[in-house]
Design a protein around this motif. Structure first.
Motif, PDB file in Angstrom:
ATOM      1  N   UNK A 269       7.699  -2.946  -4.142  1.00  0.00           N
ATOM      2  CA  UNK A 269       7.691  -3.078  -5.604  1.00  0.00           C
ATOM      3  C   UNK A 269       8.654  -4.201  -5.979  1.00  0.00           C
TER       4      UNK A 269
ATOM      5  N   UNK B  29      11.967  -3.753  -3.497  1.00  0.00           N
ATOM      6  CA  UNK B  29      12.271  -2.570  -2.697  1.00  0.00           C
ATOM      7  C   UNK B  29      11.009  -1.967  -2.101  1.00  0.00           C
ATOM      8  N   UNK B  30      11.190  -1.252  -1.034  1.00  0.00           N
ATOM      9  CA  UNK B  30      10.051  -0.664  -0.349  1.00  0.00           C
ATOM     10  C   UNK B  30      10.532   0.315   0.704  1.00  0.00           C
ATOM     11  N   UNK B  31       9.586   0.898   1.397  1.00  0.00           N
ATOM     12  CA  UNK B  31       9.927   1.874   2.425  1.00  0.00           C
ATOM     13  C   UNK B  31       9.746   1.251   3.793  1.00  0.00           C
TER      14      UNK B  31
ATOM     15  N   UNK C 112       0.843  -1.191   0.000  1.00  0.00           N
ATOM     16  CA  UNK C 112       0.000   0.000   0.000  1.00  0.00           C
ATOM     17  C   UNK C 112       0.877   1.239   0.000  1.00  0.00           C
ATOM     18  N   UNK C 113       0.375   2.288  -0.672  1.00  0.00           N
ATOM     19  CA  UNK C 113       1.139   3.529  -0.746  1.00  0.00           C
ATOM     20  C   UNK C 113       0.943   4.400   0.479  1.00  0.00           C
ATOM     21  N   UNK C 114      -0.080   4.081   1.267  1.00  0.00           N
ATOM     22  CA  UNK C 114      -0.455   4.999   2.322  1.00  0.00           C
ATOM     23  C   UNK C 114      -0.018   4.501   3.692  1.00  0.00           C
ATOM     24  N   UNK C 115       0.952   5.159   4.278  1.00  0.00           N
ATOM     25  CA  UNK C 115       1.441   4.748   5.596  1.00  0.00           C
ATOM     26  C   UNK C 115       0.410   5.095   6.676  1.00  0.00           C
TER      27      UNK C 115
ATOM     28  N   UNK D 210       6.404  -0.683   3.648  1.00  0.00           N
ATOM     29  CA  UNK D 210       5.292  -0.227   2.820  1.00  0.00           C
ATOM     30  C   UNK D 210       5.686  -0.094   1.367  1.00  0.00           C
ATOM     31  N   UNK D 211       4.649  -0.126   0.533  1.00  0.00           N
ATOM     32  CA  UNK D 211       4.792   0.109  -0.918  1.00  0.00           C
ATOM     33  C   UNK D 211       5.883  -0.757  -1.532  1.00  0.00           C
TER      34      UNK D 211
END
Lengths: 160, 115
Positions: free
Chosen positions: A118, A137-139, A44-47, A115-116
């Motif tokens: 890819x 990769x991700x955050x 998801x893009x939204x933390x 999160x997010x």
């Protein structure tokens, strides 16, 4: 005749060592997946709005090669069409390994979530060489408390 | 410098949008590694030499992205994406791009320290 013998030897080596490597790899993947199961990886893009987190980009990558037997059977399947199962398992292994490496990095920096995520796959070699690179990769979201604890620990280490 | 592949960062306000920044790196390994990779292709398994190579070039590409972002006065890069392409046998290009912005914390304790 010699060429045929070499071909058979390569095929045999590919079959035996390739299968062995794959089994070993799957065993280690499943083991490590269970160990890192508690760390959520979310696409998801939204933390989360609540809580204060420090963000960091993390990545994990792997290059896996196909073996001679896989390449040969894939070539045969290609004639008749259908599921190219030898390559399916190769890509599956690559992806899971890349995600595990990313998770390992996340654990080292005490992240709560990733999160997010890819995933990206590239065929990196041309010609007869069949190898793929998978990048995940991700955050990573690291709680601030942990970050300050780390700073404290570093300061203590400096003072000592 | 905050680098993230999220578009929304909690507790941070974007005050200025600067634009697209990018970094890329093309690297290859020496012939010995390529020959070893060719051998490994018979037996299967991980090509550690190439994993290492791509890891290094990814780091380099990211460094270039950060350098570019710094030079135009950004303090964060959002929505970062990586892409890899094989441009010749044994050489790969890593490309990384993102949106450079200037951000400020909504309450000052939450800004990630500029490292």
């Amino acid at each position: 005749m010699t060429q045929f013998v070499i071909f058979i030897v390569f095929l045999g080596c590919g079959f035996i060592f390739g299968q062995m490597a794959e089994k070993k790899h799957y065993k280690s993947i499943i083991e490590r997946e269970q160990q890192t199961n508690h760390l959520p990886v979310i696409a998801s893009k939204f933390p989360p709005e609540s809580g204060s987190y420090h963000q960091q980009l993390i990545a994990g990558s792997v290059v896996v090669a196909s073996d001679y037997f896989k390449s040969f059977t894939a070539g045969l399947i290609n004639i008749f069409g259908g599921h190219v199962t030898p390559y399916e398992s190769l890509l599956d292994r690559g992806r899971r390994e890349a995600i595990l490496r990313m998770k390992h990095e996340a654990q080292q920096i005490n992240a709560d979530y990733v999160f997010n995520i890819k995933l990206e796959t590239t065929r990196i070699a041309t010609g007869r060489l069949g190898a793929i690179e998978v990048l995940a990769y991700g955050t990573a979201l690291i709680p601030h408390q942990n970050a300050s604890e780390q700073q404290d620990a570093q300061q203590n280490a400096l003072q000592a | 410098m905050l680098i993230t592949n999220l578009e929304i960062v909690p507790n941070i306000r974007i005050i200025k949008h600067i634009g697209l920044v990018q970094g890329s790196s093309v690297r290859s390994k020496h012939v010995g590694r390529d020959i070893m990779a060719g051998l490994k292709n018979i037996f299967g398994g991980e090509l550690q030499g190439y994993t290492e190579l791509l890891h290094e070039s990814r780091k380099e590409a990211t460094e270039r992205l950060v350098k570019q972002a710094e030079s135009i006065g950004a303090n964060a890069v959002l929505n970062v994406r990586y892409s890899t392409s094989s441009i010749a046998a044994g050489a790969a290009e890593i490309f990384v791009y993102g949106t450079a912005v200037q951000v400020e914390p909504i309450n000052d304790s939450t800004l990630p320290s500029a490292e």
